[in-house]
Design a protein around this motif. Structure first.
Motif, PDB file in Angstrom:
ATOM      1  N   TYR A  32      98.262  60.247  97.835  1.00 59.79           N
ATOM      2  CA  TYR A  32      96.851  60.077  98.138  1.00 59.79           C
ATOM      3  C   TYR A  32      96.608  59.320  99.433  1.00 59.79           C
ATOM      4  O   TYR A  32      97.322  58.378  99.774  1.00 59.79           O
ATOM      5  N   ASN A  33      95.558  59.734 100.135  1.00 57.21           N
ATOM      6  CA  ASN A  33      94.947  58.881 101.150  1.00 57.21           C
ATOM      7  C   ASN A  33      94.091  57.843 100.424  1.00 57.21           C
ATOM      8  O   ASN A  33      93.428  58.159  99.439  1.00 57.21           O
ATOM      9  N   CYS A  50      90.374  53.624 105.960  1.00 53.63           N
ATOM     10  CA  CYS A  50      91.175  54.591 105.221  1.00 53.63           C
ATOM     11  C   CYS A  50      92.560  54.651 105.834  1.00 53.63           C
ATOM     12  O   CYS A  50      92.713  54.483 107.049  1.00 53.63           O
ATOM     13  N   THR A  52      96.282  57.024 105.619  1.00 53.78           N
ATOM     14  CA  THR A  52      96.841  58.278 105.151  1.00 53.78           C
ATOM     15  C   THR A  52      98.075  58.047 104.289  1.00 53.78           C
ATOM     16  O   THR A  52      98.565  56.926 104.139  1.00 53.78           O
ATOM     17  N   ARG A  53      98.591  59.122 103.710  1.00 55.54           N
ATOM     18  CA  ARG A  53      99.597  59.028 102.654  1.00 55.54           C
ATOM     19  C   ARG A  53     100.816  58.204 103.012  1.00 55.54           C
ATOM     20  O   ARG A  53     101.285  57.394 102.207  1.00 55.54           O
ATOM     21  N   SER A  57      98.382  57.080 109.952  1.00 53.18           N
ATOM     22  CA  SER A  57      97.065  57.040 110.576  1.00 53.18           C
ATOM     23  C   SER A  57      96.156  56.115 109.794  1.00 53.18           C
ATOM     24  O   SER A  57      96.202  56.081 108.563  1.00 53.18           O
ATOM     25  N   TYR A 102      91.500  64.778 102.933  1.00 59.25           N
ATOM     26  CA  TYR A 102      91.489  63.979 104.141  1.00 59.25           C
ATOM     27  C   TYR A 102      90.835  62.628 103.927  1.00 59.25           C
ATOM     28  O   TYR A 102      90.000  62.456 103.032  1.00 59.25           O
ATOM     29  N   CYS A 103      91.179  61.668 104.779  1.00 59.35           N
ATOM     30  CA  CYS A 103      90.432  60.425 104.842  1.00 59.35           C
ATOM     31  C   CYS A 103      88.999  60.729 105.241  1.00 59.35           C
ATOM     32  O   CYS A 103      88.736  61.557 106.115  1.00 59.35           O
ATOM     33  N   TYR A 110      86.658  61.419  97.331  1.00 56.23           N
ATOM     34  CA  TYR A 110      87.578  60.546  96.614  1.00 56.23           C
ATOM     35  C   TYR A 110      87.567  60.838  95.124  1.00 56.23           C
ATOM     36  O   TYR A 110      86.509  60.914  94.492  1.00 56.23           O
TER      37      TYR A 110
END
Length: 123
Positions: A32-33, A50, A52-53, A57, A102-103, A110
């Motif tokens: 998950y992000n 946020c 990323t996985r 990023s 995506y974030c 979410y």
């Protein structure tokens, strides 16, 4: 399913620092992000950051850039939000949330949410 639990909130003076934690269980967090959101009384829930996985990023809302840092430790299934130079306007309930996509600064992508932790910045 994934469960998220926030911790680390509290009362801090302006200019102080806190580190929030988001601990995950039930599923592997690295799928998950992870986003951090906050909601102040009378205001809409706002996307703060946020990651990323794999943590390659990161994203921040303009009002916290240079002050907040998001990070993750997938080995311990935990995401962090380090908050420095806190201001009164940072006072809010802070939530972490997990997205398979995506974030996003929008709440809708979410899939899972924690219950929140209170951050109060006051002298």
């Amino acid at each position: 399913q994934l469960q998220l639990v926030e911790s680390g909130g509290g009362l801090v003076q302006p200019g102080g620092s806190l580190r929030l934690s988001c601990a995950a269980s039930g599923l592997t967090l690295d799928f998950y992000n992870i986003g951090w959101f906050r909601q102040a009384p009378g205001k809409e829930r706002e996307g703060v950051s946020c990651i990323t996985r794999r943590g390659f990023s990161v994203y921040y809302v303009d009002s916290v850039k240079g002050r907040f840092t998001i990070s993750r430790d997938n080995a311990s299934n935990t995401v962090y939000l380090r908050m420095n130079s806190l201001k009164s306007e940072d006072t809010a309930i802070y939530y972490c949330a997990a997205a398979k996509g995506y974030c996003s600064a929008n709440v809708f992508p979410y899939d899972y949410w924690g219950q929140g932790t209170q951050v109060t910045v006051s002298s």
